[in-house]
Design an enzyme around this catalytic site. Sequence first.
Site, PDB file in Angstrom:
ATOM      1  N   ASP A 138     -11.111   3.030   4.495  1.00  0.00           N
ATOM      2  CA  ASP A 138     -11.508   1.620   4.503  1.00  0.00           C
ATOM      3  C   ASP A 138     -13.026   1.469   4.430  1.00  0.00           C
ATOM      4  O   ASP A 138     -13.530   0.397   4.106  1.00  0.00           O
ATOM      5  CB  ASP A 138     -11.053   0.960   5.822  1.00  0.00           C
ATOM      6  CG  ASP A 138      -9.771   0.161   5.682  1.00  0.00           C
ATOM      7  OD1 ASP A 138      -9.497  -0.340   4.582  1.00  0.00           O
ATOM      8  OD2 ASP A 138      -9.050   0.053   6.692  1.00  0.00           O
ATOM      9  N   GLN A 169      -4.381  -1.447   9.849  1.00  0.00           N
ATOM     10  CA  GLN A 169      -4.415  -2.784   9.253  1.00  0.00           C
ATOM     11  C   GLN A 169      -5.070  -3.783  10.206  1.00  0.00           C
ATOM     12  O   GLN A 169      -4.782  -3.825  11.401  1.00  0.00           O
ATOM     13  CB  GLN A 169      -2.985  -3.221   8.894  1.00  0.00           C
ATOM     14  CG  GLN A 169      -2.905  -4.532   8.124  1.00  0.00           C
ATOM     15  CD  GLN A 169      -3.527  -4.477   6.734  1.00  0.00           C
ATOM     16  OE1 GLN A 169      -3.603  -3.430   6.110  1.00  0.00           O
ATOM     17  NE2 GLN A 169      -3.979  -5.613   6.245  1.00  0.00           N
ATOM     18  N   LYS A 211       0.843  -1.206   0.000  1.00  0.00           N
ATOM     19  CA  LYS A 211       0.000   0.000   0.000  1.00  0.00           C
ATOM     20  C   LYS A 211       0.880   1.259   0.000  1.00  0.00           C
ATOM     21  O   LYS A 211       0.663   2.191  -0.779  1.00  0.00           O
ATOM     22  CB  LYS A 211      -0.932   0.008   1.222  1.00  0.00           C
ATOM     23  CG  LYS A 211      -2.080  -0.990   1.115  1.00  0.00           C
ATOM     24  CD  LYS A 211      -2.814  -1.219   2.435  1.00  0.00           C
ATOM     25  CE  LYS A 211      -3.821  -2.349   2.275  1.00  0.00           C
ATOM     26  NZ  LYS A 211      -4.433  -2.789   3.545  1.00  0.00           N
TER      27      LYS A 211
HETATM   28  N1  GUN Z   1      -6.924  -6.551   6.343  1.00  0.00           N
HETATM   29  C1  GUN Z   1      -7.326  -7.269   5.262  1.00  0.00           C
HETATM   30  N2  GUN Z   1      -8.000  -6.472   4.408  1.00  0.00           N
HETATM   31  C2  GUN Z   1      -8.021  -5.232   4.942  1.00  0.00           C
HETATM   32  C3  GUN Z   1      -8.555  -3.981   4.526  1.00  0.00           C
HETATM   33  O1  GUN Z   1      -9.171  -3.841   3.470  1.00  0.00           O
HETATM   34  N3  GUN Z   1      -8.346  -2.945   5.376  1.00  0.00           N
HETATM   35  C4  GUN Z   1      -7.698  -3.071   6.548  1.00  0.00           C
HETATM   36  N4  GUN Z   1      -7.568  -2.000   7.322  1.00  0.00           N
HETATM   37  N5  GUN Z   1      -7.191  -4.221   6.969  1.00  0.00           N
HETATM   38  C5  GUN Z   1      -7.350  -5.294   6.168  1.00  0.00           C
END
Ligand code: GUN
Length: 289
Positions: A118, A95, A51
Amino acid sequence: MKLIDGKQVAAQVIEECKQEIAQLKEQGIAPGLAVVLVGDDPASKVYVGSKVRKCAELGLHSEKIELPADATHEEVLAVVERLNADEKIHGILVQSPPPPQIDEDAIVRAIDPAKDVDGFHPVNVAKLALEDATGFVPCTPAGCMRLLKEAGIETSGAEAVVIGRSMIVGKPMALLLMGKDSNATVTVAHSRTKDLAEVCRRADIVVAAIGRPNFVTADMVKDGATVIDVGINRVEDASAPRGYRIVGDVDFDAVSPKCAAITPVPGGVGPMTIAMLISNTIKAAKLAQ
Ligand code: GUN
């Protein structure tokens, strides 16, 4: 059978993002994303790394905040509050999953909804249900919808079955599919669904988001259906370079010959998630002006 190429569609979304980033730059605005990682889960580290790398590649401002596995809930909360107040940061992502001492729901609720790229904050969950376009849609289901659109799959009037009811994928996916831009008839199936195979066989569109390798088998899919595989599962494989392989929730080899269209794993939904995150961050920067 049409293979839906997530890498190609993600590249297209990123191209659109580049143009928007260039336009914002002319106005002196650099969208900023903060990614918070608590602990050292190897898979989470890989996701967070990619990311932040993608942001750098696109000239976005990004910040990676790493906290140790024994960080307290209050420490994580303090980081979120600092980022809420930081004008250079338009998007905040913590995350998931964090270590057990962290109350994840409370952390999500502490994020400014206007920075919740998110789409997990209750305000954004409500906006999705209300079809209020000022909200943020969770990246993975948003990516799945874009894949269906780019592959030319008719959703209006289609029978869609979503397997999985998580807040990250299953529930928002169901809302998007039944929404006014899509108009599918949606069934949400999960671990307690009676005769899951029978329910799935009705579907013109199957979205598999259960997190179990090769869960969707050929007998569960109707001829000519479209299958979107959200799963990212590690399975041991002594012959693979790292001793494991990544497989989806769908038994691809058995299911794909029956499908009109299907996403592979890897290279299907996965690449879309980051692209939609960048897109959400740009939207947050625009809405903040
Ligand atoms: N862990 C797995 N997928 C995601 C996501 O889309 N956002 C976040 N914050 N954590 C994740």
